[in-house]
Design an enzyme around this catalytic site. Structure first.
Site, PDB file in Angstrom:
ATOM      1  N   LEU A 131      70.112  18.917  50.012  1.00 23.26           N
ATOM      2  CA  LEU A 131      69.801  17.959  48.957  1.00 23.26           C
ATOM      3  C   LEU A 131      71.114  17.560  48.310  1.00 23.26           C
ATOM      4  CD1 LEU A 131      66.670  19.229  46.962  1.00 23.26           C
ATOM      5  CD2 LEU A 131      66.904  17.034  48.130  1.00 23.26           C
ATOM      6  N   ASP A 132      71.284  16.278  48.019  1.00 15.82           N
ATOM      7  CA  ASP A 132      72.494  15.816  47.344  1.00 15.82           C
ATOM      8  C   ASP A 132      72.628  16.489  45.979  1.00 15.82           C
ATOM      9  OD1 ASP A 132      73.109  14.176  49.427  1.00 15.82           O
ATOM     10  OD2 ASP A 132      72.306  12.350  48.509  1.00 15.82           O
ATOM     11  N   PRO A 133      73.845  16.616  45.479  1.00 14.42           N
ATOM     12  CA  PRO A 133      74.057  17.259  44.164  1.00 14.42           C
ATOM     13  C   PRO A 133      73.225  16.635  43.042  1.00 14.42           C
ATOM     14  CG  PRO A 133      76.143  16.989  45.288  1.00 14.42           C
ATOM     15  CD  PRO A 133      75.122  16.279  46.132  1.00 14.42           C
ATOM     16  N   ALA A 181      70.359  15.149  43.365  1.00 13.34           N
ATOM     17  CA  ALA A 181      68.927  15.201  43.667  1.00 13.34           C
ATOM     18  C   ALA A 181      68.351  16.535  43.207  1.00 13.34           C
ATOM     19  CB  ALA A 181      68.699  15.017  45.164  1.00 13.34           C
ATOM     20  N   ARG A 211      67.804   6.548  49.589  1.00 14.76           N
ATOM     21  CA  ARG A 211      68.600   5.533  48.895  1.00 14.76           C
ATOM     22  C   ARG A 211      68.629   4.231  49.695  1.00 14.76           C
ATOM     23  NH1 ARG A 211      74.031   8.198  47.907  1.00 14.76           N
ATOM     24  NH2 ARG A 211      72.782  10.082  47.976  1.00 14.76           N
TER      25      ARG A 211
END
Length: 278
Positions: A37-39, A41, A171
């Site tokens: 997971l992106d930071p 998110a 995104r």
């Protein structure tokens, strides 16, 4: 210490940060996850602990559900609100009913171009590393599938629920929806709410983790692989070929409910060991 953890990741943490924290809490070096997971998110992060790491290729991690919010009229270099704004446009007057109709057009298999900030490697280097250097690279389209796409709120920002195949960039989906609406857009928040049958409601915060937090690996094994209960444990552990009354190309062998190995078909009903999982 072997098993699975369901973590509800908070913002401003990388997936590696979570792994590092769990290593210290459980005093276990062997820890992996079924998808980053992106930071910025939030949401469900499934971690494999100890011997469970061997089971990663056989875990259910293809279908993922996300709750995402995006804002129309602006575009950033990263596809989300944490990037630099590079373009602004007027927002067309589109009703919620029209928007929901647009969403329905995205259901199904399609081609998607990954974002410049993805971790996809090009010539041995990750795309986001080129982006940090100020370089734009050409990324090939990838086949993805949108299973469900629902509008949760339609206001100054739009919130959607998306059930998608592995490898789908939310995104980019937000940008594509905005484009179909006749404008531009950028994602402002992202929560992963589900992986397979596991929901974020089943997850715990990092500061709640202890040895009793571990789940059985059986909970997240992909059900496309049949399970066979085996009595001759030693033969399986020695990697010997065995005969099974089965036609599937790959099966998972268990003993008293515990996973032992993945076996693949050689011919007829003869199977050989592909990977020991005990």
């Amino acid at each position: 210490m072997d098993g699975v953890l369901y973590i509800n990741k908070e913002k401003n943490m990388t997936s590696f940060d979570v792994v590092a924290r769990i290593r210290r809490i459980l005093n276990e070096r062997s820890i992996g996850h079924t998808g980053t997971l992106d930071p910025n998110a939030e949401g469900l992060l499934i971690l494999l602990v100890g011997k469970a790491c061997k089971c990663l290729p056989y875990c259910e991690h293809n279908n993922k559900e996300y709750i995402a919010t995006f804002k129309l009229g602006i575009k950033t270099d990263t596809g989300d609100i944490w990037g630099e704004v590079i373009e602004q446009q007027n927002i067309p007057l589109i009703s919620r009913i029209e928007f929901e109709s647009i969403c329905s057009e995205f259901i199904g298999i399609q081609q998607q171009i990954p974002p410049q900030v993805s971790a996809i490697k090009v010539n041995g280097k990750k795309a986001y590393e080129y982006h940090r250097e100020g370089k734009t690279i050409e990324l090939e389209k990838r086949e993805i599938e949108i299973y469900e796409l629902e509008c949760l709120s339609y206001d100054t920002e739009i919130t959607i629920r998306a059930l998608v195949s592995n490898g789908t960039y939310i995104r980019t989906l937000c940008e594509d929806i905005a484009k179909r609406m006749g404008t531009i857009g950028t994602m402002t928040s992202l929560v992963r709410s589900k992986i397979g049958n596991i929901s974020v409601e089943q997850a715990i915060k990092l500061d709640e983790v202890n040895e009793k937090s571990l789940h059985s690996i059986n909970e997240i094994l992909n059900n496309q692989y049949p399970h066979f209960e085996i009595a001759d444990v030693e033969s399986v552990k020695q990697g010997k070929k065995i005969r099974l009354d089965c036609i599937e190309p790959l099966v998972l062998l268990t003993h008293q409910g515990e996973i032992l190995a993945a076996y693949e078909k050689v011919e007829d009903n003869l199977y050989k060991s592909k990977r020991g999982l005990w």
